[in-house]
Scaffold this motif. Structure first.
Motif, short mmCIF file in Angstrom:
data_model
loop_
_atom_site.label_atom_id
_atom_site.label_comp_id
_atom_site.label_asym_id
_atom_site.label_seq_id
_atom_site.Cartn_x
_atom_site.Cartn_y
_atom_site.Cartn_z
N ILE A 62 0.88 -1.11 -0.02
CA ILE A 62 0.11 -0.17 0.07
C ILE A 62 0.81 1.22 -0.13
CG2 ILE A 62 -1.83 1.43 1.17
CD1 ILE A 62 -3.11 -1.43 0.74
N PHE A 63 0.65 2.30 -0.94
CA PHE A 63 1.16 3.48 -0.86
C PHE A 63 -0.17 4.38 -0.63
CE2 PHE A 63 3.80 1.08 -3.60
CZ PHE A 63 5.10 1.51 -3.47
N VAL A 64 0.14 5.43 0.06
CA VAL A 64 -0.63 6.66 0.55
C VAL A 64 -0.17 7.94 0.22
CG1 VAL A 64 -2.65 7.48 2.18
CG2 VAL A 64 -2.05 5.04 2.41
N VAL A 65 -0.91 8.68 -0.37
CA VAL A 65 -0.68 10.13 -0.61
C VAL A 65 -1.51 10.82 0.07
CG1 VAL A 65 -0.06 11.95 -2.25
CG2 VAL A 65 0.64 9.55 -2.94
N THR A 66 -1.01 11.52 1.13
CA THR A 66 -2.09 12.49 1.86
C THR A 66 -2.21 13.89 1.26
OG1 THR A 66 -0.26 12.83 3.43
CG2 THR A 66 -1.73 11.16 4.08
N GLY A 67 -3.32 14.44 1.40
CA GLY A 67 -3.70 15.66 0.99
C GLY A 67 -3.46 16.80 1.94
N GLY A 68 -3.62 17.95 1.64
CA GLY A 68 -3.43 19.12 2.75
C GLY A 68 -4.77 19.60 3.53
N GLY A 69 -6.01 19.36 2.96
CA GLY A 69 -7.20 19.69 3.53
C GLY A 69 -7.18 21.43 3.62
N LYS A 70 -8.11 21.59 4.68
CA LYS A 70 -8.42 23.05 4.98
C LYS A 70 -7.03 24.04 5.50
CE LYS A 70 -11.66 25.97 7.55
NZ LYS A 70 -10.74 27.09 8.24
N VAL A 71 -6.20 23.29 6.20
CA VAL A 71 -5.05 23.95 6.60
C VAL A 71 -4.17 24.49 5.47
CG1 VAL A 71 -3.04 23.70 8.19
CG2 VAL A 71 -4.99 22.54 8.96
N ALA A 72 -4.05 23.56 4.63
CA ALA A 72 -3.32 23.92 3.42
C ALA A 72 -3.82 25.15 2.66
CB ALA A 72 -3.07 22.74 2.60
N ARG A 73 -5.30 25.16 2.47
CA ARG A 73 -5.83 26.01 1.82
C ARG A 73 -5.88 27.54 2.42
NH1 ARG A 73 -9.32 21.94 0.30
NH2 ARG A 73 -10.66 22.19 2.07
N ASP A 74 -5.99 27.37 3.90
CA ASP A 74 -5.92 28.65 4.67
C ASP A 74 -4.67 29.22 4.41
OD1 ASP A 74 -8.82 28.35 5.29
OD2 ASP A 74 -8.38 27.73 7.39
N LEU A 75 -3.33 28.53 4.53
CA LEU A 75 -2.46 29.11 4.87
C LEU A 75 -1.79 29.42 3.33
CD1 LEU A 75 -0.17 26.45 7.16
CD2 LEU A 75 -1.19 28.81 7.39
#
Ligand code: UTP
Length: 219
Positions: A34-47
């Motif tokens: 298994i390989f997982v690539v995580t997104g940034g969500g709201k924190v990334a968008r806000d910053l």
């Protein structure tokens, strides 16, 4: 089976949920790589929006986003007993680590796209059998279901049909896109079998075990 999962950052906001993802991933890793690539969500968008207001260039905004996706990767990795605590910064590093670990978690790589595209490129790089886009909607629709009552969910699409649908949606400002256009084009050129689905922990297990949920993309 080798599977790459794109896990949206918005799905990784609570300790309980992160633990559930970790449990499911550990169970699946007994049988699969298994390989997982995580997104940034709201924190990334806000910053990103804060940096943009301060005059940061788009490439700097992307770099901020990438760092947040890597922090999310480290958080998910921390919940896993046997996953590397060093987050790979490239596809080469991810592949190397996968020779030692059954689950490898990473975030973004380079500026100019989202983690959907990173995950699609990783799927290409490691020659994955399956690409899963675990997202906040339950599949691909003919139109934005939040806007149109006539929106119809597709059970199955070809890669080319997916590119056409995503191209149309991307052209409209502010529209929510189920998968990044670049990711759609990458899975098209390498004909990677893909499922786009509501990314609950239980659904990840169901999809890998072959249950039909979300939208299957196959040519
Ligand atoms: P995300 O993949 O989280 O974008 O990456 P998103 O569209 O907000 O996705 P969700 O909502 O989590 O599903 C956050 C930002 O990081 C940069 C981009 O600016 C992206 O919008 N990024 C990420 C890159 O530039 N390159 C990468 O490889 C990954």
């Amino acid at each position: 089976m080798k599977t790459v999962i794109s896990l949206g950052g918005s799905l990784l906001q609570k300790v309980d949920i992160i633990k559930k993802y970790a449990d499911v991933l550990e169970e699946l890793s007994k049988m699969h790589k298994i390989f997982v690539v995580t997104g940034g969500g709201k924190v990334a968008r806000d910053l990103i929006s804060m940096a943009r207001s301060l005059g940061a260039s788009e490439v700097v905004c992307d770099t901020i986003g990438i760092e947040i996706t890597r922090i999310n990767a480290l958080i998910l990795s921390s919940a896993l007993k046997n996953a590397p605590k060093k987050i790979p910064r490239s596809f080469e590093e991810a592949e190397e680590l996968s020779k030692i670990y059954d689950i490898v978690v990473m975030g973004g790589t380079f500026p100019g796209h989202t983690t959907d595209a990173t995950a699609a490129l990783l799927a290409e790089y490691v020659k994955a059998d399956l690409f899963l886009n675990a997202t906040s909607v339950d599949g691909v629709y003919s139109e934005d279901p939040k806007v149109s009552k006539n929106a119809k969910k597709f059970e199955k699409l070809t890669h080319q049909q997916l590119v056409e649908i995503v191209s149309k949606t991307t052209a409209k400002a502010g529209a929510s896109v189920v998968i990044d256009l670049l990711a759609a084009k990458i899975i098209e050129r390498s004909k990677i079998k893909t499922v786009i689905f509501l990314g609950d922990p239980e659904n990840i297990k169901k999809v890998i075990e072959g249950e039909k949920i979300g939208t299957l993309i196959e040519s």
